[in-house]
Write a protein that holds these residues in place. Sequence first.
Motif, mmCIF file in Angstrom:
data_model
loop_
_atom_site.group_PDB
_atom_site.id
_atom_site.type_symbol
_atom_site.label_atom_id
_atom_site.label_comp_id
_atom_site.label_asym_id
_atom_site.label_seq_id
_atom_site.Cartn_x
_atom_site.Cartn_y
_atom_site.Cartn_z
ATOM 1 N N ALA A 127 0.777 -1.687 0.074
ATOM 2 C CA ALA A 127 0.021 -0.108 -0.240
ATOM 3 C C ALA A 127 0.929 1.462 -0.080
ATOM 4 O O ALA A 127 0.761 2.294 -0.682
ATOM 5 C CB ALA A 127 -0.847 -0.383 1.206
ATOM 6 N N VAL A 128 2.244 1.179 0.776
ATOM 7 C CA VAL A 128 3.041 2.591 0.764
ATOM 8 C C VAL A 128 3.250 2.636 -1.334
ATOM 9 O O VAL A 128 3.364 3.968 -1.387
ATOM 10 C CB VAL A 128 4.294 1.802 1.699
ATOM 11 N N GLU A 129 3.579 1.942 -1.393
ATOM 12 C CA GLU A 129 4.292 1.889 -2.958
ATOM 13 C C GLU A 129 3.240 2.930 -3.942
ATOM 14 O O GLU A 129 3.603 3.557 -4.450
ATOM 15 C CB GLU A 129 3.699 0.368 -3.261
ATOM 16 N N ILE A 130 1.265 2.517 -3.646
ATOM 17 C CA ILE A 130 0.751 3.579 -4.521
ATOM 18 C C ILE A 130 0.545 4.888 -3.372
ATOM 19 O O ILE A 130 0.343 5.960 -4.419
ATOM 20 C CB ILE A 130 -1.102 2.143 -4.367
ATOM 21 N N CYS A 131 0.212 4.603 -2.066
ATOM 22 C CA CYS A 131 -0.456 5.944 -1.215
ATOM 23 C C CYS A 131 1.353 6.957 -1.349
ATOM 24 O O CYS A 131 1.114 8.126 -0.808
ATOM 25 C CB CYS A 131 -0.539 5.594 -0.900
ATOM 26 N N CYS A 132 2.319 6.392 -1.149
ATOM 27 C CA CYS A 132 3.748 7.385 -1.134
ATOM 28 C C CYS A 132 4.388 7.114 -2.311
ATOM 29 O O CYS A 132 5.352 6.317 -1.920
ATOM 30 C CB CYS A 132 4.073 6.430 0.350
#
Length: 447
Positions: A127-132
């Motif tokens: 999820a971090v790869e998408i959101c950040c």
Amino acid sequence: MSLQNVLRTLKTVKRTPARLYQEFTELISTPPKPLDATTITLLSNLNPNSLRFILSDPKFRTSKCLLFFNFLLKNQSLISFKIDLHAHLTILCRLLQTRKFDDAEEILRYVSVDENNRYPFHVIASAVEICCLEPRVRAKLFNSMLKVYSDCENWDRVLETFDHMRSNGIRIDERTCTVHLVTLIRCDEVQKGLGFLYRLRESGTEVSVYSLTVVVDGLCRSGEIRRSRELVEEMVRRGTKPNIITFNTMVDACAKRWNFVELDRVLLLMEKEGVALDIKTYQFLIDGFTSAGKVEEAERLVGEMHDKGLKVNTHLYNLIISGYSRLGSVDSAISSFCTMDERSVVPNADTYWALIRGLCRAGETGLAMKYVLEMQSKGFELDSVILNSLIDGLHNKEMIYEALELQLLMEQIVLNADSSAWKKKVNGSLKSNQPDQAEEPKEAVEK
């Protein structure tokens, strides 16, 4: 503008985001108590996209975003969806950008550790790869995650986070790793700490002297002094230079355990690395040598301190005088006491007590009394321990009446002292040694 109109604009976004968000935060700051039916209905019109829009728009202040987000977390039953991981990570990135690390760690703890809201690491990482998308913020996020897992003593997740960062080229913050090492050592996980230090080194991250010293301290506390020295030597070859704190940690451990063979090796390494002994080093050495009976060596070190212009405090002389007194070397103890005066080091009550005790043990009660009177003249309080030692010394030399005279004198000096033990001992001595005269001083003894 009514709350109903504000909520309707979330779908149309006809108003400016700043005005829209301002009206939301104004409402949330002073929500109706209790919430009325109209407000509950209107809040149900909020959707995940609108929420992420509010949380991510840079025109909105981070503090207001957090206020709004926390309000929704506490009132999730009022909205038509569950606040997902993406929303958490969105506000988390905002907090990290504005250096609100405590708030960021609280949210990380909520999504990664809290039992009711736990997401596996791989889910969060994806999820971090998408959101950040910003590398700097992403690095802060993963380093914060490492710290949160460490604080919760979840060692496996720490390693999983560390390996993910290493594999994906995410910058590893060495200071965060130092904090993790401190946590491991505090939890007596010394071997895990040593393993993590090697992992850190193999990752290509520069290992600081602080991280090295933390592990050295853990090894020394667990008795692995030789291993700690070998680790320092190994890290020196790899470019991490130990400092005085690193060496003092090992010196202290060697001195306390009387491991003088290893101590010589540590001091040799210290000299090789060009790290000079400081006051703490000398204190550790002198304490260790005196406790082990190597008092002459300790006294030599005190002289060395004077020669180097280092401040020698009274405590170090007390250790030497006490050491000589234990060994029965009263002449050396007196000589050290005189040296203090020559070097302008002021004795305290403990200094006199160490000297008087040694003189009493050696049967030099006359000299002991001299220092008692000197001690009294300087305003130091005489306690029952010193007085009992003098009484014992006089009693052992069968100086019964001198002991009686001392008792009467000391009762005047120390009005609050409990002299019952002295009276019993003196009376017993009088009766056993001079029975014919035992009744004569009775009134004086019981006065």
